[in-house]
Design a protein around this motif. Structure first.
Motif, PDB file in Angstrom:
ATOM      1  N   LYS A 176       0.813  -1.208   0.000  1.00  0.00           N
ATOM      2  CA  LYS A 176       0.000   0.000   0.000  1.00  0.00           C
ATOM      3  C   LYS A 176       0.851   1.265   0.000  1.00  0.00           C
ATOM      4  O   LYS A 176       0.510   2.250  -0.665  1.00  0.00           O
TER       5      LYS A 176
ATOM      6  N   ALA B 277       1.520   2.199  -3.430  1.00  0.00           N
ATOM      7  CA  ALA B 277       0.408   2.085  -4.384  1.00  0.00           C
ATOM      8  C   ALA B 277       0.086   3.391  -5.105  1.00  0.00           C
ATOM      9  O   ALA B 277      -0.271   3.380  -6.287  1.00  0.00           O
ATOM     10  N   PHE B 278       0.202   4.527  -4.433  1.00  0.00           N
ATOM     11  CA  PHE B 278      -0.106   5.790  -5.111  1.00  0.00           C
ATOM     12  C   PHE B 278       0.853   6.016  -6.259  1.00  0.00           C
ATOM     13  O   PHE B 278       0.444   6.391  -7.367  1.00  0.00           O
ATOM     14  N   ASP B 279       2.131   5.772  -6.039  1.00  0.00           N
ATOM     15  CA  ASP B 279       3.110   5.976  -7.117  1.00  0.00           C
ATOM     16  C   ASP B 279       2.802   5.068  -8.310  1.00  0.00           C
ATOM     17  O   ASP B 279       2.921   5.490  -9.469  1.00  0.00           O
TER      18      ASP B 279
ATOM     19  N   LEU C   3      -0.168   3.764  -9.160  1.00  0.00           N
ATOM     20  CA  LEU C   3      -1.411   4.178  -9.822  1.00  0.00           C
ATOM     21  C   LEU C   3      -1.189   5.467 -10.620  1.00  0.00           C
ATOM     22  O   LEU C   3      -1.704   5.619 -11.733  1.00  0.00           O
ATOM     23  N   LEU C   4      -0.394   6.378 -10.063  1.00  0.00           N
ATOM     24  CA  LEU C   4      -0.100   7.624 -10.788  1.00  0.00           C
ATOM     25  C   LEU C   4       0.760   7.328 -12.023  1.00  0.00           C
ATOM     26  O   LEU C   4       0.551   7.914 -13.098  1.00  0.00           O
TER      27      LEU C   4
ATOM     28  N   GLN D  16      -1.584   6.156 -14.565  1.00  0.00           N
ATOM     29  CA  GLN D  16      -2.407   7.259 -15.099  1.00  0.00           C
ATOM     30  C   GLN D  16      -1.604   8.078 -16.103  1.00  0.00           C
ATOM     31  O   GLN D  16      -2.138   8.534 -17.113  1.00  0.00           O
ATOM     32  N   ARG D  17      -0.311   8.231 -15.834  1.00  0.00           N
ATOM     33  CA  ARG D  17       0.524   9.061 -16.720  1.00  0.00           C
ATOM     34  C   ARG D  17       1.039   8.304 -17.938  1.00  0.00           C
ATOM     35  O   ARG D  17       1.610   8.928 -18.845  1.00  0.00           O
TER      36      ARG D  17
ATOM     37  N   ILE E 276      -5.273   0.691 -16.699  1.00  0.00           N
ATOM     38  CA  ILE E 276      -5.773  -0.040 -15.532  1.00  0.00           C
ATOM     39  C   ILE E 276      -7.195  -0.555 -15.808  1.00  0.00           C
ATOM     40  O   ILE E 276      -8.088   0.213 -16.138  1.00  0.00           O
ATOM     41  N   LEU E 277      -7.377  -1.851 -15.671  1.00  0.00           N
ATOM     42  CA  LEU E 277      -8.708  -2.443 -15.816  1.00  0.00           C
ATOM     43  C   LEU E 277      -9.399  -2.604 -14.471  1.00  0.00           C
ATOM     44  O   LEU E 277     -10.629  -2.630 -14.397  1.00  0.00           O
ATOM     45  N   GLY E 278      -8.624  -2.717 -13.414  1.00  0.00           N
ATOM     46  CA  GLY E 278      -9.211  -2.874 -12.091  1.00  0.00           C
ATOM     47  C   GLY E 278      -8.132  -2.849 -11.031  1.00  0.00           C
ATOM     48  O   GLY E 278      -6.952  -3.065 -11.315  1.00  0.00           O
ATOM     49  N   VAL E 279      -8.548  -2.557  -9.808  1.00  0.00           N
ATOM     50  CA  VAL E 279      -7.623  -2.520  -8.668  1.00  0.00           C
ATOM     51  C   VAL E 279      -8.258  -3.294  -7.521  1.00  0.00           C
ATOM     52  O   VAL E 279      -9.413  -3.042  -7.174  1.00  0.00           O
TER      53      VAL E 279
ATOM     54  N   VAL F 144      -1.563  -4.369  -2.666  1.00  0.00           N
ATOM     55  CA  VAL F 144      -2.581  -3.841  -3.566  1.00  0.00           C
ATOM     56  C   VAL F 144      -2.292  -4.376  -4.973  1.00  0.00           C
ATOM     57  O   VAL F 144      -1.154  -4.305  -5.443  1.00  0.00           O
TER      58      VAL F 144
ATOM     59  N   PHE G 116      -2.866  -4.317  -9.001  1.00  0.00           N
ATOM     60  CA  PHE G 116      -3.305  -3.560 -10.168  1.00  0.00           C
ATOM     61  C   PHE G 116      -3.416  -4.522 -11.351  1.00  0.00           C
ATOM     62  O   PHE G 116      -2.459  -5.228 -11.673  1.00  0.00           O
TER      63      PHE G 116
ATOM     64  N   PHE H 226      -4.145   8.658  -2.716  1.00  0.00           N
ATOM     65  CA  PHE H 226      -4.385   7.353  -3.335  1.00  0.00           C
ATOM     66  C   PHE H 226      -5.884   7.074  -3.407  1.00  0.00           C
ATOM     67  O   PHE H 226      -6.388   6.617  -4.430  1.00  0.00           O
TER      68      PHE H 226
ATOM     69  N   LEU I 152      -7.347   9.108  -6.278  1.00  0.00           N
ATOM     70  CA  LEU I 152      -6.965   8.613  -7.609  1.00  0.00           C
ATOM     71  C   LEU I 152      -7.657   7.284  -7.906  1.00  0.00           C
ATOM     72  O   LEU I 152      -8.112   7.046  -9.041  1.00  0.00           O
TER      73      LEU I 152
ATOM     74  N   GLN J 277     -10.239   6.319 -10.853  1.00  0.00           N
ATOM     75  CA  GLN J 277     -10.038   5.170 -11.740  1.00  0.00           C
ATOM     76  C   GLN J 277     -11.291   4.309 -11.784  1.00  0.00           C
ATOM     77  O   GLN J 277     -11.649   3.774 -12.838  1.00  0.00           O
ATOM     78  N   ARG J 278     -11.976   4.206 -10.657  1.00  0.00           N
ATOM     79  CA  ARG J 278     -13.158   3.343 -10.598  1.00  0.00           C
ATOM     80  C   ARG J 278     -14.429   4.027 -11.108  1.00  0.00           C
ATOM     81  O   ARG J 278     -15.460   3.375 -11.266  1.00  0.00           O
TER      82      ARG J 278
END
Lengths: 271, 271
Positions: free
Chosen positions: A51, A54-56, A58-59, A62-63, A70-73, A120, A122, B55, B58, B62-63
């Motif tokens: 966790k 996880a932000f890094d 997901l970001l 996104q970038r 991303i299809l799901g988390v 987490v 992805f 997080f 974001l 995403q969801r």
């Protein structure tokens, strides 16, 4: 448990298997690349991190939407979800890679010994998803025809970095007859959530790839005369960032050995 | 400094202003809704939270890609970026809303007094982006014609929750002549990164909206006889989640008072 890949034969009925049946085979120990399995269902890459990271991740996704759609988390500690009804993310992929400080330390076929409640997951789109559409469009897919894993290369295109995550874009390559390259672009453009249109057509050296017969991941494919190498962004890109960025712990799928989801390819088709 | 909105008149040349010029007007104190400004350039919603909450925000986006399509993210403490060259996110939006524990505590026109180095800014697509395309398609936009803010409503559709973030989907409404509803769907479908196709057409009560003349955000518009109310997912949705989820601190734009970005609408057009 560490197992080298390709310890089993491809099942002859793999195209017709339901996603749940395919996942059951992998849960029971089958280790093969998943291209050609469960035609019509989306396949997916994995990147699993604590966790705190996880932000890094997901970001970063996104970038870099071409390589990391991303299809799901799955929330921290969750092992199932709507993309794998009744499944278990720790066992339902043919093989995984565990990285510590950016270095591969194991390639298990089951993550149970590595699982933590703060992990987490992805689930990232995979170009195998549009291969059915390519074949329906009359375009043959070399690595399926040749029964090998798709060739993947670390390119010289840099991903956009995010916090601690940076690295090169990984690309997958399919040789396409020159007369069908435009069709391959048209067909794959309609699947933006699974890498979409190619990122490069025709000149591997411009991507820093000097020898197509030596992929960084997967297997080489034979390229017939008159075929053009076409490159798509690849969902192994987060693992290339892990190798460079060296987080304490990260887990990916073994390249080419994907999660087969319950989502239909057509879910990701745009008009 | 707290200023009530609409303290200024709409500039007559607003459609032709460059994004940088429009941002300069807002930086200098103009407070008006931004629909109709800088035609051809994408407008955006904001949601700004401390890194500790980032997080969840974001992942919520995403969801909920229909309501919260992310166009860009400014790292913690960053106040500018490629969507606002030479701009400053703290001053370049006409008006902001500051929430503490989910409650609006201020509606400033300048965030300088509230800024912290751990604030992460999410720039979220806005349906104003496709209004140019609607107008070019011969579909008039009521709130632009009537010189008011777009009407927005909290619907009874629940967003998919993410960690601490949950709440209702906010929708914007545009009345469309019955003969042009199909065209409005066709045109806006091609802009998935700025809310895309409508989420509902024709029956407000099914969304839990009992009185169109009383929007939760923005202004009511007159609905001529024979016009159908058409609803699009709205980028105020993260603020509705903030109100329900009560994070310690969150900052949004004042609804209808958007960031005007340097990105062209056409960047978000799919084939």
């Amino acid at each position: 448990m560490t197992t080298s890949p390709e310890t089993h034969q491809l099942p002859p009925d793999r195209a017709a298997l339901s996603p749940a049946s395919a996942r059951q085979l992998f849960r029971d120990g089958l280790v093969v690349p998943t291209a050609g399995f469960s035609l019509g269902y989306a396949q997916a890459n994995l990147i699993i991190v604590p966790k705190a990271q996880a932000f890094d991740v997901l970001l970063f996704a996104q970038r870099n939407p071409k390589s990391c759609p991303i299809l799901g988390v799955l929330d921290a500690g969750e092992v199932s979800g709507e993309l794998l009804h009744g499944g278990d993310i720790r066992t339902d992929v043919p093989a995984y890679i565990v990285y510590e400080n950016g270095v591969k330390v194991a390639e298990p076929t089951d993550l149970s010994a590595y699982w933590r409640d703060d992990l987490v997951t992805f689930i990232v789109g995979c170009s195998f998803t549009f291969e059915t559409a390519l074949m329906e469009g009359g375009i043959s897919v070399a690595h399926i025809d040749q029964g090998v894993n798709v060739p993947m290369y670390k390119s010289n295109i840099r991903s956009v970095s995010a916090g601690s995550m940076s690295g090169p874009m990984v690309v997958s390559m399919r040789p396409i007859p020159a007369s069908q390259v435009a069709d391959a672009v048209r067909i794959t453009s309609r699947y933006p959530a699974v890498h979409g249109a190619p990122v490069h057509i025709g000149n591997p050296e411009e991507l820093g790839i000097t020898d197509l017969s030596k992929p960084d991941f997967g297997d080489p494919v034979q390229i017939p005369s008159g075929y053009i190498p076409v490159f798509w962004a690849c969902g192994v890109t987060p693992q290339a960032a892990v190798m460079e960025s060296k987080p304490v712990l990260a887990i990916g799928h073994a390249p080419g050995h994907m999660l087969i989801t319950d989502a239909k390819d057509s879910n990701y088709l745009v008009p």
